[in-house]
Design a protein around this motif. Structure first.
Motif, mmCIF file in Angstrom:
data_model
loop_
_atom_site.group_PDB
_atom_site.id
_atom_site.type_symbol
_atom_site.label_atom_id
_atom_site.label_comp_id
_atom_site.label_asym_id
_atom_site.label_seq_id
_atom_site.Cartn_x
_atom_site.Cartn_y
_atom_site.Cartn_z
ATOM 1 N N ALA A 104 0.542 7.726 8.659
ATOM 2 C CA ALA A 104 0.103 8.439 7.461
ATOM 3 C C ALA A 104 -1.383 8.232 7.203
ATOM 4 O O ALA A 104 -2.035 9.065 6.580
ATOM 5 C CB ALA A 104 0.913 7.975 6.250
ATOM 6 N N ALA A 105 -1.921 7.123 7.683
ATOM 7 C CA ALA A 105 -3.345 6.843 7.506
ATOM 8 C C ALA A 105 -4.188 7.419 8.642
ATOM 9 O O ALA A 105 -5.419 7.314 8.610
ATOM 10 C CB ALA A 105 -3.567 5.333 7.416
ATOM 11 N N PHE A 106 -3.528 8.049 9.624
ATOM 12 C CA PHE A 106 -4.252 8.505 10.818
ATOM 13 C C PHE A 106 -3.785 9.886 11.258
ATOM 14 O O PHE A 106 -3.581 10.129 12.440
ATOM 15 C CB PHE A 106 -4.063 7.509 11.968
ATOM 16 N N TRP A 107 -3.632 10.822 10.305
ATOM 17 C CA TRP A 107 -3.143 12.141 10.673
ATOM 18 C C TRP A 107 -4.117 12.887 11.572
ATOM 19 O O TRP A 107 -3.742 13.810 12.280
ATOM 20 C CB TRP A 107 -2.857 12.972 9.437
ATOM 21 N N ASN A 108 -5.365 12.490 11.551
ATOM 22 C CA ASN A 108 -6.341 13.125 12.445
ATOM 23 C C ASN A 108 -6.426 12.422 13.797
ATOM 24 O O ASN A 108 -7.268 12.756 14.626
ATOM 25 C CB ASN A 108 -7.722 13.147 11.785
ATOM 26 N N GLY A 109 -5.522 11.470 14.005
ATOM 27 C CA GLY A 109 -5.481 10.756 15.277
ATOM 28 C C GLY A 109 -5.944 9.321 15.137
ATOM 29 O O GLY A 109 -6.828 9.008 14.330
ATOM 30 N N ILE A 154 -2.122 -10.548 12.647
ATOM 31 C CA ILE A 154 -1.486 -9.232 12.724
ATOM 32 C C ILE A 154 -2.170 -8.304 11.729
ATOM 33 O O ILE A 154 -2.305 -8.631 10.544
ATOM 34 C CB ILE A 154 0.021 -9.318 12.441
ATOM 35 N N LEU A 155 -2.607 -7.162 12.218
ATOM 36 C CA LEU A 155 -3.274 -6.165 11.399
ATOM 37 C C LEU A 155 -2.233 -5.176 10.880
ATOM 38 O O LEU A 155 -1.482 -4.600 11.662
ATOM 39 C CB LEU A 155 -4.324 -5.425 12.229
ATOM 40 N N VAL A 156 -2.197 -4.988 9.564
ATOM 41 C CA VAL A 156 -1.238 -4.066 8.955
ATOM 42 C C VAL A 156 -1.997 -2.903 8.336
ATOM 43 O O VAL A 156 -2.746 -3.085 7.369
ATOM 44 C CB VAL A 156 -0.386 -4.776 7.882
ATOM 45 N N THR A 157 -1.839 -1.716 8.907
ATOM 46 C CA THR A 157 -2.439 -0.519 8.318
ATOM 47 C C THR A 157 -1.485 0.029 7.252
ATOM 48 O O THR A 157 -0.282 -0.226 7.298
ATOM 49 C CB THR A 157 -2.713 0.565 9.373
ATOM 50 N N GLY A 158 -2.037 0.766 6.296
ATOM 51 C CA GLY A 158 -1.192 1.272 5.213
ATOM 52 C C GLY A 158 -0.516 0.149 4.462
ATOM 53 O O GLY A 158 0.638 0.264 4.040
ATOM 54 N N ALA A 159 -1.251 -0.957 4.262
ATOM 55 C CA ALA A 159 -0.638 -2.179 3.742
ATOM 56 C C ALA A 159 -0.206 -2.086 2.290
ATOM 57 O O ALA A 159 0.581 -2.915 1.831
ATOM 58 C CB ALA A 159 -1.599 -3.353 3.916
ATOM 59 N N ARG A 177 -3.855 -9.580 8.313
ATOM 60 C CA ARG A 177 -5.031 -8.857 7.821
ATOM 61 C C ARG A 177 -4.530 -7.485 7.361
ATOM 62 O O ARG A 177 -4.095 -6.674 8.180
ATOM 63 C CB ARG A 177 -6.091 -8.718 8.897
ATOM 64 N N ALA A 178 -4.558 -7.266 6.057
ATOM 65 C CA ALA A 178 -3.995 -6.061 5.470
ATOM 66 C C ALA A 178 -5.093 -5.071 5.139
ATOM 67 O O ALA A 178 -6.092 -5.430 4.515
ATOM 68 C CB ALA A 178 -3.221 -6.417 4.201
ATOM 69 N N LEU A 179 -4.916 -3.825 5.565
ATOM 70 C CA LEU A 179 -5.932 -2.807 5.340
ATOM 71 C C LEU A 179 -5.617 -1.972 4.102
ATOM 72 O O LEU A 179 -4.475 -1.587 3.869
ATOM 73 C CB LEU A 179 -6.034 -1.881 6.553
ATOM 74 N N LEU A 231 5.099 2.976 12.794
ATOM 75 C CA LEU A 231 6.039 3.534 11.831
ATOM 76 C C LEU A 231 6.167 5.019 12.159
ATOM 77 O O LEU A 231 5.458 5.859 11.607
ATOM 78 C CB LEU A 231 5.537 3.323 10.404
ATOM 79 N N SER A 232 7.064 5.327 13.073
ATOM 80 C CA SER A 232 7.240 6.708 13.512
ATOM 81 C C SER A 232 8.312 7.369 12.655
ATOM 82 O O SER A 232 8.431 7.065 11.465
ATOM 83 C CB SER A 232 7.586 6.748 14.995
#
Length: 273
Positions: free
Chosen positions: A63-68, A2-7, A27-29, A87-88
């Motif tokens: 929050a890590a992808f405000w540009n899409g 499982i990939l976790v963005t904003g980890a 896998r934490a980013l 995380l909406s």
């Protein structure tokens, strides 16, 4: 995997912990893996080039992808990723087109839906961690200055958001769901500050200010834009005559009561000292 963005964020860090406790591979980013301070069981990767090999599900923090997040989602589809949990925000329910918070989250939600992957959109209301904005005033012994003292909000503990996200990542129970998450009680700002004072043993004072003064203070913060400041003040004004009500979704999904603001204050007492 499982990939976790904003980890390393307030919620992502706890998502990592929930998944590891459940025995999942994570896998934490992080933008700075060397200083991430995540559990050793987690594989930590740089967020600029997230490896997708073996990934079956993604926790997506907008929050890590405000540009899409189109590039990330396209890579996920190419690598056979099956599920995305976003995380909406409860702001997505606001029909006002001037609500930039809602617009940005809905844009991410639509992109995820269009990807063809399974999805869950967790929609928490106000984060209890927003209270950390009062940290400097409380430490200095100054009053916390806020408008609309009578407004009531249902601040939610970040650990409860993480628990729901982990459930959505690990089971099929929430596929296609948009649960609106809240804390278990509606409290005013003075009540929240009283609980912080009890948790820290420090005197905490509240001072009500006008919306105009509050707007000026909001706009003095780094990265705060006028549109977002206006939305936040509108929501606070609405919380006076139309206070938020607990949704009960945390209890329904996790099988246990949501954490109270008093529990959050106890967990974060050191942050105010």
């Amino acid at each position: 995997m499982i990939l976790v963005t904003g980890a390393t964020g307030n919620v992502g860090r706890h998502v990592v912990g929930e998944l590891l406790c459940a025995g999942a591979k994570v896998r934490a980013l992080s933008r700075d893996p060397a200083s991430a301070r995540l559990p050793g069981e987690a594989e930590v990767a740089h967020s600029d080039e997230p490896p997708m090999d073996g990934v079956t599900a993604i926790f997506l923090n907008p929050a890590a992808f405000w540009n899409g997040a189109d590039d990330l989602l396209a890579r996920a589809v190419d690598h056979g990723v099956r599920r995305v949990v976003v995380l909406s925000s409860a702001a997505a329910l606001d029909p006002d087109p001037s609500n930039d918070i809602a617009v940005r989250h809905l844009r991410i939600e639509r992109a995820v839906e269009d990807s063809g992957m399974e999805w869950t959109f967790t929609r928490p209301g106000e984060f209890a961690t927003n209270a950390l904005a009062w940290r400097d005033a409380i430490r200095a012994g100054d009053p916390v200055r806020e408008p609309y003292a009578a407004g009531r909000t249902t601040m939610i503990h970040e650990r409860d958001i993480a628990a729901v996200a982990a459930k959505a990542l690990l089971t099929d129970d929430l596929v296609g769901a948009r649960p609106v998450l809240s804390g278990p009680e509606a409290l005013t700002r003075p009540e929240q500050l009283r609980l912080i004072g009890q948790a820290t043993g420090r005197p905490v004072r509240f001072e009500e200010i006008t919306p105009e003064e509050a707007r000026k203070e909001l706009l003095s913060r780094p990265y705060m834009r006028e549109g977002i400041a206006d939305v936040l003040l509108r929501l606070r004004a609405e919380s006076v005559d139309h206070p938020a009500e607990p949704t009960g979704e945390v209890e329904r999904i996790t099988g246990r009561s949501g954490r109270t603001f008093a529990e959050w204050a106890a967990d974060h007492a050191d942050d105010f000292c």
